[in-house]
Design a protein around this motif. Structure first.
Motif, PDB file in Angstrom:
ATOM      1  N   VAL A 187      20.175  49.316  38.251  1.00 28.68           N
ATOM      2  CA  VAL A 187      21.166  48.355  38.696  1.00 28.68           C
ATOM      3  C   VAL A 187      22.470  48.590  37.942  1.00 28.68           C
ATOM      4  N   THR A 188      23.546  48.794  38.670  1.00 26.38           N
ATOM      5  CA  THR A 188      24.863  48.952  38.070  1.00 26.38           C
ATOM      6  C   THR A 188      25.686  47.718  38.383  1.00 26.38           C
ATOM      7  N   VAL A 189      26.266  47.102  37.364  1.00 26.92           N
ATOM      8  CA  VAL A 189      27.030  45.871  37.540  1.00 26.92           C
ATOM      9  C   VAL A 189      28.488  46.128  37.173  1.00 26.92           C
ATOM     10  N   PRO A 190      29.410  45.991  38.134  1.00 29.12           N
ATOM     11  CA  PRO A 190      30.825  46.205  37.818  1.00 29.12           C
ATOM     12  C   PRO A 190      31.396  45.058  36.995  1.00 29.12           C
ATOM     13  N   ALA A 191      32.471  45.329  36.286  1.00 29.76           N
ATOM     14  CA  ALA A 191      33.176  44.292  35.533  1.00 29.76           C
ATOM     15  C   ALA A 191      34.299  43.728  36.384  1.00 29.76           C
ATOM     16  N   GLY A 192      34.462  42.417  36.351  1.00 34.49           N
ATOM     17  CA  GLY A 192      35.531  41.771  37.088  1.00 34.49           C
ATOM     18  C   GLY A 192      36.770  41.615  36.230  1.00 34.49           C
ATOM     19  N   PRO A 193      37.793  40.960  36.739  1.00 38.70           N
ATOM     20  CA  PRO A 193      39.037  40.769  35.984  1.00 38.70           C
ATOM     21  C   PRO A 193      38.923  39.734  34.876  1.00 38.70           C
ATOM     22  N   GLY A 194      37.908  38.881  34.950  1.00 37.12           N
ATOM     23  CA  GLY A 194      37.738  37.869  33.914  1.00 37.12           C
ATOM     24  C   GLY A 194      38.473  36.576  34.227  1.00 37.12           C
ATOM     25  N   PRO A 195      38.400  35.600  33.318  1.00 36.03           N
ATOM     26  CA  PRO A 195      39.056  34.305  33.527  1.00 36.03           C
ATOM     27  C   PRO A 195      40.567  34.454  33.668  1.00 36.03           C
ATOM     28  N   GLN A 196      41.158  33.609  34.525  1.00 37.90           N
ATOM     29  CA  GLN A 196      42.591  33.632  34.761  1.00 37.90           C
ATOM     30  C   GLN A 196      43.202  32.275  34.432  1.00 37.90           C
ATOM     31  N   GLY A 197      44.480  32.302  34.071  1.00 35.07           N
ATOM     32  CA  GLY A 197      45.177  31.051  33.809  1.00 35.07           C
ATOM     33  C   GLY A 197      45.275  30.203  35.058  1.00 35.07           C
ATOM     34  N   SER A 198      45.454  30.845  36.193  1.00 30.02           N
ATOM     35  CA  SER A 198      45.421  30.164  37.487  1.00 30.02           C
ATOM     36  C   SER A 198      44.787  31.123  38.486  1.00 30.02           C
ATOM     37  N   TYR A 199      43.980  30.574  39.372  1.00 28.22           N
ATOM     38  CA  TYR A 199      43.242  31.396  40.321  1.00 28.22           C
ATOM     39  C   TYR A 199      43.897  31.372  41.690  1.00 28.22           C
ATOM     40  N   THR A 200      43.714  32.451  42.422  1.00 31.58           N
ATOM     41  CA  THR A 200      44.195  32.536  43.796  1.00 31.58           C
ATOM     42  C   THR A 200      43.006  32.805  44.710  1.00 31.58           C
ATOM     43  N   VAL A 201      43.118  32.419  45.956  1.00 31.47           N
ATOM     44  CA  VAL A 201      42.042  32.622  46.928  1.00 31.47           C
ATOM     45  C   VAL A 201      41.842  34.120  47.133  1.00 31.47           C
ATOM     46  N   GLN A 202      40.615  34.557  46.964  1.00 27.96           N
ATOM     47  CA  GLN A 202      40.295  35.978  47.068  1.00 27.96           C
ATOM     48  C   GLN A 202      39.835  36.346  48.475  1.00 27.96           C
TER      49      GLN A 202
END
Length: 249
Positions: free
Chosen positions: A63-78
């Motif tokens: 199983v390979t798990v990619p890393a995401g961008p992490g926590p953000q100060g403000s989030y946007t709809v993805q």
């Protein structure tokens, strides 16, 4: 200048052929060796025959798990996968699993084995990084279309495959999916998600040192229904309830 003897010309031609053949053979072998070494080392061979590191995160159990961008100060709809391009899988017990192409999971790079005490093992951490419903509600509607989910959204959970309490990325679309109700669900009763209990037990095991963060993440990505048994944690007790956390985080 006098002409060279015929035997000298023949010898020169033979030498040229031998050198040319040796050069082709050497280049071919080098390419094969580079590809072979790259495969063994988990790297990819570039066109020049040199090896470059793989962009994938370390994995275990295939199983390979990619890393995401992490926590953000403000989030946007993805942006979510196109409608109808994702397909649910189901275990023998009819528990839902996500499509690994659409939802392979994504980790929070701020959460590592070295930062456990200041991240997921600290009360209130998940509440600090959780996206607001003004973001997730719109993503949930779009993701339901991605998976072709036709049921009531009130009975489905917009689930972090690797939950926030296990170091999952808060808003990477690779880590979120509309999880259908489990067997035995009563229509209109809201989500019934036994995955939440699995996640709580895994968090307890991570924070007590009974298992490693990466192993727990990889196990739940592969199949949340078998994660505890794979790690030998079937008798683990759930983590203490974090008063600032929501169910399923």
């Amino acid at each position: 200048m006098p002409n060279a003897p015929r035997w000298a010309a023949a010898a020169a031609a033979t030498t040229l052929i031998a050198v040319t053949a040796t050069g082709c053979s050497s280049g071919s072998d080098s390419g094969k060796d580079a590809g072979s070494k790259a495969a063994k080392a988990g790297t990819s061979a570039s066109p020049s025959g040199t090896s470059s590191p793989s962009s994938s995160s370390p994995s275990a159990g295939g199983v390979t798990v990619p890393a995401g961008p992490g926590p953000q100060g403000s989030y946007t709809v993805q942006k979510q996968p196109e409608p109808g391009t994702c397909a649910y899988r189901y275990t023998a017990a009819k528990e839902p699993l996500p499509d690994p192409k659409c939802t392979p999971g994504a980790t929070n790079p701020k959460v590592t084995q070295a930062t456990l005490k200041t991240t997921i093992c600290r009360s209130g951490y998940t509440a600090d990084i959780r996206p607001g419903t003004n973001i997730t509600s719109r993503e949930k509607t779009a993701n339901a279309a991605s998976y072709g989910y036709k049921g009531s959204l009130k009975d489905a959970e917009y689930d972090h495959l690797i939950s926030l309490q296990l170091g999952g990325d808060p808003n990477d679309p690779r880590n979120l999916w509309v999880q259908p109700p489990s067997p035995g669900h009563k229509t209109g009763a809201g989500p019934n998600n036994p995955k939440d209990v699995v996640e709580s037990k895994l968090k307890a095991a991570i924070c007590s040192g009974k298992t490693e963060l990466a192993k727990a993440q990889q196990a739940i990505v592969k199949d949340w229904t078998t994660a505890l048994s794979v790690l030998g944690l079937t008798n683990e007790k759930p983590a203490a309830k974090d008063p600032k956390a929501e169910d399923g985080e």
